[in-house]
Motif scaffolding. Structure first.
Motif, PDB file in Angstrom:
ATOM      1  N   LEU A 252     -16.873  58.763 -23.843  1.00 45.74           N
ATOM      2  CA  LEU A 252     -17.299  59.563 -24.989  1.00 45.74           C
ATOM      3  C   LEU A 252     -18.824  59.627 -25.067  1.00 45.74           C
ATOM      4  O   LEU A 252     -19.400  60.670 -25.389  1.00 45.74           O
ATOM      5  N   ALA A 253     -19.467  58.506 -24.752  1.00 48.20           N
ATOM      6  CA  ALA A 253     -20.928  58.445 -24.836  1.00 48.20           C
ATOM      7  C   ALA A 253     -21.607  59.102 -23.640  1.00 48.20           C
ATOM      8  O   ALA A 253     -22.819  59.210 -23.605  1.00 48.20           O
ATOM      9  N   GLY A 254     -20.820  59.509 -22.650  1.00 52.03           N
ATOM     10  CA  GLY A 254     -21.392  60.167 -21.480  1.00 52.03           C
ATOM     11  C   GLY A 254     -21.932  59.187 -20.454  1.00 52.03           C
ATOM     12  O   GLY A 254     -22.595  59.594 -19.500  1.00 52.03           O
ATOM     13  N   ASP A 255     -21.672  57.897 -20.632  1.00 54.19           N
ATOM     14  CA  ASP A 255     -22.165  56.914 -19.661  1.00 54.19           C
ATOM     15  C   ASP A 255     -21.349  56.932 -18.378  1.00 54.19           C
ATOM     16  O   ASP A 255     -21.840  56.550 -17.325  1.00 54.19           O
TER      17      ASP A 255
ATOM     18  N   SER B 144     -26.547  53.908 -25.482  1.00 51.61           N
ATOM     19  CA  SER B 144     -25.835  54.685 -24.456  1.00 51.61           C
ATOM     20  C   SER B 144     -26.564  55.982 -24.093  1.00 51.61           C
ATOM     21  O   SER B 144     -27.515  56.389 -24.761  1.00 51.61           O
ATOM     22  N   ARG B 145     -26.068  56.598 -23.031  1.00 49.98           N
ATOM     23  CA  ARG B 145     -26.700  57.794 -22.453  1.00 49.98           C
ATOM     24  C   ARG B 145     -26.934  58.886 -23.506  1.00 49.98           C
ATOM     25  O   ARG B 145     -27.993  59.495 -23.549  1.00 49.98           O
ATOM     26  N   ASN B 146     -25.918  59.120 -24.322  1.00 53.47           N
ATOM     27  CA  ASN B 146     -26.072  60.109 -25.399  1.00 53.47           C
ATOM     28  C   ASN B 146     -26.231  59.403 -26.741  1.00 53.47           C
ATOM     29  O   ASN B 146     -25.838  59.915 -27.777  1.00 53.47           O
ATOM     30  N   GLY B 147     -26.790  58.203 -26.685  1.00 47.69           N
ATOM     31  CA  GLY B 147     -26.891  57.393 -27.893  1.00 47.69           C
ATOM     32  C   GLY B 147     -28.060  57.779 -28.779  1.00 47.69           C
ATOM     33  O   GLY B 147     -28.763  58.769 -28.540  1.00 47.69           O
ATOM     34  N   ASP B 164     -32.201  54.189 -19.774  1.00 46.63           N
ATOM     35  CA  ASP B 164     -30.927  54.072 -19.070  1.00 46.63           C
ATOM     36  C   ASP B 164     -30.601  52.591 -18.889  1.00 46.63           C
ATOM     37  O   ASP B 164     -30.512  52.105 -17.768  1.00 46.63           O
ATOM     38  N   ILE B 166     -28.039  50.884 -20.777  1.00 51.44           N
ATOM     39  CA  ILE B 166     -26.676  50.457 -21.095  1.00 51.44           C
ATOM     40  C   ILE B 166     -25.980  50.061 -19.782  1.00 51.44           C
ATOM     41  O   ILE B 166     -26.206  50.677 -18.741  1.00 51.44           O
ATOM     42  N   TYR B 167     -25.149  49.054 -19.834  1.00 52.59           N
ATOM     43  CA  TYR B 167     -24.441  48.490 -18.678  1.00 52.59           C
ATOM     44  C   TYR B 167     -25.394  47.893 -17.640  1.00 52.59           C
ATOM     45  O   TYR B 167     -25.168  47.978 -16.435  1.00 52.59           O
TER      46      TYR B 167
END
Lengths: 392, 309
Positions: A252-255, B144-147, B164, B166-167
């Motif tokens: 959902l977050a696009g990760d 997150s990427r779209n966070g 970048d 996250i993770y």
């Protein structure tokens, strides 16, 4: 009428009467588990008085919509001990005195482990009229067959797939039909993976041996190729999720843009996101399935069998696989009679345009193989490969 | 004691400390430690020597689990690499968390008026009142990427500077620092509060600059608290699997590589296999590393205390 005391009193009785090593171990283990797991409140006092049927199961089976009719019909109370994960199920079972549970909902491959601990009995499939409406792949009972003809250790009640779930804005439906798409450079770091060796090695086994009906029964050479496939896949993995939720969140977050976890799209679609889908690649994919088993130490086996029979009905399954908390699929194909169009579409019980005369879910079932345990190698050898893949 | 001639000899006054019953006051502590710490620990250590037969744990005194684990410590399952990742993440997390918490504690102790200090401390530890998992999910939404951060950068036309992390283990550390900071702030604030203000004032009156007063008086006198806080941070970070799973993505990248943490590996192994003895042995190894860390921290803290003394 059976004389069954509560688990708590049984446990304390075993601790105070004969303090044999076995009793001590059992009691101590139960105590330790109670401390560690913190949710060892088993049954309510009120329900205890009614001599209930006791079931150890995954979440969903205890919901009033699912069990209410059975309780009314048999004028009994069904008490549930909920577990999350096959290992937890085995721990709960091992830490309770024999006879505590009458029935168990187990993942099909764990039936082998329950059998090894003599926890469950095989039962005859005669009289289970609803089995005629089961998809043929669920009628062969391959992972749960009994030793005698016409007997089984468990009948499927709920299932779904570990195919590829993907973001349709990032991956095409055509691409999602091939496991090798996950190796594409453009998806480097964009794949999320469920952190469990069993479905992932099973899917990798199918990726290198397309259509293999027994992906967990492979030679050492084939296993080496599975490892090679996973090694190639490693740079593509952006995250490992310990459950579906973090992976769905990452999508959902696009990760991440895809995951060999399957079915993530159902919850996302229900949440209003239409740009997600899932399928099973052409090489095949792994299917999980829960089965209803009857405990060998149960003093209430007849009622337990009636409950198993009840769980095979399409009406009950239509509710079981569409609970508020969790969506899955039911093996009884008549399940569609109890759903509206939206539910049918969401769970793929709609005509498959590629295979006239079949529902999409039937195509997916045909293309899937049940999750199992490694047969030609020790379980640890497969876990080692997965750990090596994770730490590569 | 002086005796007045002719007066009856005064009796020695007994205090509660002299009572033979005083040992009973230790009972709650002893029971607490035995029931909630010692017994579970002994049980865990014991299970590590069991074996598995037919998918069931069987009591034994076998070293098989340890032999298997160490045989695959840097090959196959490579638990050793995960342990190295854990030590790296824990050590760096401890450094950042202690520095951050120390700055906050100093600010509360020296920049906030005395009557507002309790309130300031309460505000500083406020995150501790919310669920740890909830905090991790919040960070997921932020990082997150779209966070949140990347969305703001995009809104203000700085999308090329998107973060970048996250993770990665950077995200793991953020989650851990957020978890640790409230506890460390309390530990460090208490240790700063114990510093005699007269010493600081004396330093200032003798011509020391603020920086000199800090480096020559406050910092040396905070050493014990800093060592205690750092040890605590390392131990908690070593044992935590949640931040590594939810923010670190299970096997987040660090300068060491894309590796899971050791605690994450234990969690994963426990849920993967019907082998509680092996999982217990893995956990015992982590406990041994933690005890070693604690011992080093204790020695360093003791040295710091002696120097202060």
């Amino acid at each position: 009428m059976t004389q069954k005391t509560s688990l708590e009193s049984e446990t304390s009785a075993s601790a105070t009467t004969t303090l044999s090593r076995r009793n001590f171990l059992r009691t101590t283990a139960a105590g330790a588990a109670a401390t560690a797991l913190g949710n060892f409140t088993i049954f309510s006092r009120q329900a205890r008085a009614a001599e209930p049927l006791r079931v150890l199961c995954w979440p969903g089976y205890e919901e009033r919509d699912v069990i209410g009719e059975f309780e009314d019909l048999y004028k009994t109370k069904v008490e549930f001990k909920i577990y999350i994960g096959g290992e937890q199920m085995l721990q709960f079972f091992a830490q309770t005195p024999p006879g505590t549970f009458d029935a168990i909902i187990s993942d099909a491959e764990y039936v082998q482990k329950l059998k090894a601990s003599k926890a469950i009995d095989a039962y005859k499939t005669d009289g289970f009229a609803e089995l005629a409406n089961y998809h043929p792949k669920f009628r062969d009972f391959s992972p749960t067959k009994g030793e005698a003809a016409g007997t089984v250790y468990g009948i499927p009640t709920r299932f779904s797939f570990y195919g590829i779930s993907y973001n349709t804005d990032e991956m095409s439906a055509e691409e999602a039909t091939d496991w090798n798409t996950l190796l594409d450079q453009k998806y480097a770091g964009k794949i999320g993976m469920f952190d469990w060796y069993l479905p992932n090695l099973g899917n990798a086994s199918l990726a290198i041996n397309p259509g293999n009906q027994t992906p967990y029964t492979i030679s050492d050479d084939q296993l080496a190729k599975v490892k090679e496939f996973l090694t190639k896949l490693r740079p593509q993995i952006g995250m490992f999720g310990s459950s579906n939720q973090p992976i769905a969140q990452a999508m959902l977050a696009g990760d991440i843009v895809a995951s060999p976890t399957g079915d993530l799209d159902i919850d996302l679609k229900l949440a209003g996101y239409d740009n997600f889908s899932s399928t099973i690649p052409k090489q095949g994919g792994i299917r999980w399935q829960e089965v209803a088993c009857v405990c060998s130490a149960s003093k209430n086996k007849d009622l337990a069998l009636e409950w198993v029979k009840y769980m095979t009905s399409p009406k009950v399954q239509s509710k079981l696989v569409y609970t508020k908390a969790f969506k899955a699929r039911g093996p009884n194909m008549k399940i569609v009679d109890y759903w509206d169009d939206e539910q049918k579409k969401l769970l793929s019980y709609v005509p498959d345009p590629q295979n006239p005369g079949k529902m999409l879910v039937e195509t997916l079932i045909d293309r899937s193989m049940p999750r199992g345990l490694p047969t030609n190698q020790p379980e640890q050898a497969w876990i080692d490969i997965f750990n090596e893949f994770k730490t590569a | 004691m002086t005796t007045v001639p002719g007066a009856p000899s005064s009796k020695y006054m007994k205090t509660p400390n002299d009572s033979p019953l005083k040992v009973w006051f230790l009972a709650p502590l002893a029971i607490w430690l035995t029931v909630l710490f010692l017994l579970p620990l002994v049980f865990l250590l014991w299970i590590g020597f069991w074996r598995v037969e037919n998918f069931q744990a069987v009591p034994d005194l076998s070293l098989g689990n340890y032999q298997e684990i160490f045989a695959s410590f840097f090959s196959r399952s490579r638990y050793g690499l995960a342990l190295v990742q854990s030590l790296w993440v824990a050590a760096t997390t401890a450094v950042f968390a202690v520095v951050f918490s120390y700055v906050v504690a100093l600010a509360i102790a020296f920049a906030v008026p005395a009557r507002w200090q309790r309130l300031a401390l309460l505000v500083a530890i406020a995150p501790f009142w919310s669920s740890y998992v909830l905090r991790l999910y919040s960070w997921q939404t932020i990082l997150s990427r779209n966070g949140v951060i990347n969305s703001i950068l995009k809104q203000v036309g700085l999308s090329e500077y998107r973060i970048d992390i996250i993770y990665t283990q950077v995200a793991t550390r953020i989650g851990l620092i957020h978890y640790l900071a409230p506890i460390l702030i309390v530990i460090l604030y208490v240790s700063i509060l114990a510093i005699d203000r007269v010493l600081i004032e004396a330093a200032r009156e003798l011509g020391a600059t603020r920086w000199q007063a800090f480096t020559r008086v406050i910092l040396p006198l905070s050493r014990f608290g800093l060592m205690t806080a750092a040890s605590f941070a390392v131990i908690v970070s070593l044992g935590d699997a949640l931040s590594g799973n939810l923010l670190g993505g299970g096997a987040g990248a660090s300068i060491i590589g894309k590796l899971p943490t050791y605690a994450g590996m234990i969690m994963s192994d426990y849920s993967s296999s019907t082998n509680l003895p092996r999982t217990s042995a893995l956990a015992t190894i982590l406990i041994a590393v933690m005890v070693l860390t604690l011992a080093v921290g204790f020695v360093l803290a003791d040295k710091a205390r002696r120097r202060i003394g």
